[in-house]
Scaffold this motif. Structure first.
Motif, PDB file in Angstrom:
ATOM      1  N   VAL A   1       5.547   8.115   2.573  1.00  0.00           N
ATOM      2  CA  VAL A   1       6.417   9.277   3.203  1.00  0.00           C
ATOM      3  C   VAL A   1       8.207   8.514   2.400  1.00  0.00           C
ATOM      4  O   VAL A   1       8.841   9.611   1.366  1.00  0.00           O
ATOM      5  CB  VAL A   1       6.333   9.499   3.911  1.00  0.00           C
ATOM      6  CG1 VAL A   1       7.730  11.303   3.834  1.00  0.00           C
ATOM      7  CG2 VAL A   1       4.818  10.703   4.465  1.00  0.00           C
ATOM      8  N   VAL A   2       8.049   7.686   3.268  1.00  0.00           N
ATOM      9  CA  VAL A   2       9.861   6.956   2.470  1.00  0.00           C
ATOM     10  C   VAL A   2      10.030   6.835   1.088  1.00  0.00           C
ATOM     11  O   VAL A   2      10.858   7.086   0.785  1.00  0.00           O
ATOM     12  CB  VAL A   2      10.337   5.984   3.742  1.00  0.00           C
ATOM     13  CG1 VAL A   2      11.283   5.688   3.387  1.00  0.00           C
ATOM     14  CG2 VAL A   2       9.932   6.175   5.082  1.00  0.00           C
TER      15      VAL A   2
ATOM     16  N   PRO B   1      17.274  -0.552  -1.032  1.00  0.00           N
ATOM     17  CA  PRO B   1      17.401   0.220   0.471  1.00  0.00           C
ATOM     18  C   PRO B   1      16.410   0.471   1.111  1.00  0.00           C
ATOM     19  O   PRO B   1      16.199   0.106   2.284  1.00  0.00           O
ATOM     20  CB  PRO B   1      19.054   1.101  -0.137  1.00  0.00           C
ATOM     21  CG  PRO B   1      19.278   0.146  -1.244  1.00  0.00           C
ATOM     22  CD  PRO B   1      17.975   0.022  -1.970  1.00  0.00           C
ATOM     23  N   VAL B   2      15.586   1.005   0.265  1.00  0.00           N
ATOM     24  CA  VAL B   2      14.171   1.279   1.273  1.00  0.00           C
ATOM     25  C   VAL B   2      13.395   0.333   1.842  1.00  0.00           C
ATOM     26  O   VAL B   2      12.559   0.852   3.105  1.00  0.00           O
ATOM     27  CB  VAL B   2      13.739   2.766   0.128  1.00  0.00           C
ATOM     28  CG1 VAL B   2      11.958   3.660   0.920  1.00  0.00           C
ATOM     29  CG2 VAL B   2      14.334   3.947  -0.024  1.00  0.00           C
ATOM     30  N   ILE B   3      12.923  -0.235   0.815  1.00  0.00           N
ATOM     31  CA  ILE B   3      12.059  -1.283   1.075  1.00  0.00           C
ATOM     32  C   ILE B   3      13.250  -2.236   2.443  1.00  0.00           C
ATOM     33  O   ILE B   3      11.914  -2.623   3.588  1.00  0.00           O
ATOM     34  CB  ILE B   3      11.700  -2.296  -0.052  1.00  0.00           C
ATOM     35  CG1 ILE B   3      11.385  -1.518  -1.024  1.00  0.00           C
ATOM     36  CG2 ILE B   3      11.205  -3.295   0.577  1.00  0.00           C
ATOM     37  CD1 ILE B   3      11.282  -2.487  -2.690  1.00  0.00           C
ATOM     38  N   LEU B   4      14.526  -2.564   2.337  1.00  0.00           N
ATOM     39  CA  LEU B   4      14.722  -3.094   3.289  1.00  0.00           C
ATOM     40  C   LEU B   4      14.423  -2.457   4.724  1.00  0.00           C
ATOM     41  O   LEU B   4      14.182  -3.279   5.722  1.00  0.00           O
ATOM     42  CB  LEU B   4      16.347  -3.161   3.566  1.00  0.00           C
ATOM     43  CG  LEU B   4      17.234  -3.784   4.378  1.00  0.00           C
ATOM     44  CD1 LEU B   4      16.852  -4.945   4.704  1.00  0.00           C
ATOM     45  CD2 LEU B   4      18.812  -3.786   4.529  1.00  0.00           C
TER      46      LEU B   4
ATOM     47  N   LEU C   1       0.806  -1.186   0.185  1.00  0.00           N
ATOM     48  CA  LEU C   1      -0.433  -0.058  -0.230  1.00  0.00           C
ATOM     49  C   LEU C   1       0.891   1.096   0.379  1.00  0.00           C
ATOM     50  O   LEU C   1       0.603   1.862  -0.844  1.00  0.00           O
ATOM     51  CB  LEU C   1      -1.049   0.024   1.357  1.00  0.00           C
ATOM     52  CG  LEU C   1      -1.915  -0.977   1.483  1.00  0.00           C
ATOM     53  CD1 LEU C   1      -3.025  -0.836   2.223  1.00  0.00           C
ATOM     54  CD2 LEU C   1      -3.091  -1.207   0.173  1.00  0.00           C
ATOM     55  N   GLY C   2       1.966   1.329   0.857  1.00  0.00           N
ATOM     56  CA  GLY C   2       2.804   2.830   1.111  1.00  0.00           C
ATOM     57  C   GLY C   2       3.427   2.820  -0.552  1.00  0.00           C
ATOM     58  O   GLY C   2       3.787   3.612  -1.047  1.00  0.00           O
ATOM     59  N   LEU C   3       3.893   1.228  -1.597  1.00  0.00           N
ATOM     60  CA  LEU C   3       5.069   1.802  -2.504  1.00  0.00           C
ATOM     61  C   LEU C   3       3.505   2.014  -3.298  1.00  0.00           C
ATOM     62  O   LEU C   3       4.128   3.305  -4.550  1.00  0.00           O
ATOM     63  CB  LEU C   3       5.029   0.144  -2.856  1.00  0.00           C
ATOM     64  CG  LEU C   3       6.106   0.442  -4.389  1.00  0.00           C
ATOM     65  CD1 LEU C   3       7.037   1.229  -3.678  1.00  0.00           C
ATOM     66  CD2 LEU C   3       6.669  -0.661  -4.270  1.00  0.00           C
TER      67      LEU C   3
END
Length: 292
Positions: free
Chosen positions: A178-179, A216-219, A89-91
């Protein structure tokens, strides 16, 4: 001498954090570890040094405790289902906001999606509890409009935990959005242009350019969310009380109840196991993520 002076100045700035960490984090952690190998109860608070050591008996009791086993299973199911749903959902929201929405509407949607994350979890849980009421809840009222008889979401063992998963994903995905959005805006446009020139479609550009650049952000989001989801407490406490039939009792809720009845040693052992699992999963995720 100058290097030593700079090092000393650095320690001066770091010292306040170290003191706070030692008093409010490291100290309680060591105290809990010590209590986990004793038979300490609430009646022993006045004389904590008079408790008897029991070794690993508290840890062995955990394996025979049916409620603790059910809590561990519920927590595992919760993490395995809520984590990918929250990340997806965030992505999806981040990609939609990054795909050309006007500046003012994008800011509005960012605020709207992120607001539940900073709202009190108690308030959110109470609101969703009313939304999911079988008779007067808004969810079942909307289902009636299309001829569907909604179930008693929080009173049915088959739907209680999935309902909490959906609520948690709705509340949490704004942080990931947001990230992800910040990371998407940092991907060079040249990569998309090169992929387009090679004949890649929109989905191919997403899987071959966007996802690899976001690893890296998913991690980070995965480690952050996993650590939080393993400790979920307020949701079942407010919405279901751990029921029905312990179908929503979590590890943190079971530990909370043991502390509530004064079984400090046993509760500390369970908390130590939960802490170890959180650290182990974080290390595993970081190793796998970095390797890829």
């Amino acid at each position: 001498m100058a290097a030593l002076r700079r090092s000393g100045l650095g320690w001066v700035f770091v010292l306040p954090f170290l003191l706070v960490f030692a008093v409010f984090h490291l100290g309680p952690l060591l105290a809990g570890l010590g209590m986990s190998v004793t038979d300490m109860r609430n009646t022993d608070v006045a004389s904590p040094l008079a408790v008897d050591p029991v070794g690993v008996q508290n840890y062995l009791r955990l394996a025979d405790d049916e409620v603790m086993r059910r809590a561990a299973l519920n927590t595992a199911v919760f993490v395995v289902t809520a984590l990918p749903l929250t990340l997806a959902l965030g992505l999806a929201a981040a990609v939609a906001l990054n795909s050309g929405i006007a500046r003012l509407p994008a800011a509005f949607f960012r605020l709207g999606y992120y607001l539940p994350h900073v709202t009190s979890i108690i308030g959110v849980a109470v609101a969703w509890k009313f939304l999911l009421e079988p008779e007067a809840g808004l969810v079942n009222r909307l289902l009636e409009l299309i001829g569907v008889q909604g179930p008693a979401w929080l009173q049915n063992p088959a739907t209680a935990l999935p309902s909490i998963v959906v609520m948690t994903a709705w509340r949490s995905f704004g942080f990931d959005m947001v990230v992800f959005l910040a990371a998407l805006q940092g991907i060079p446009r040249e990569l998309y242009e090169a992929a387009h020139m090679d004949g890649a479609g929109r989905w191919q550009r997403f899987t071959s350019v966007t996802v690899p650049q976001l690893r890296p952000v998913i991690l980070f989001c995965s480690v952050y969310s996993t650590s939080g989801f393993l400790q979920f407490l307020e949701e079942p406490l407010i919405m279901t009380g751990g029921g029905p039939l312990n179908s929503t009792v979590s590890a943190s809720l079971a530990i909370f109840r043991q502390f509530g009845v004064g079984n400090y040693g046993y509760a500390s052992a369970a908390a130590t196991v939960l802490f170890t699992v959180i650290v182990a999963l974080a290390v595993l995720q970081l190793r796998v993520g970095r390797a890829r």
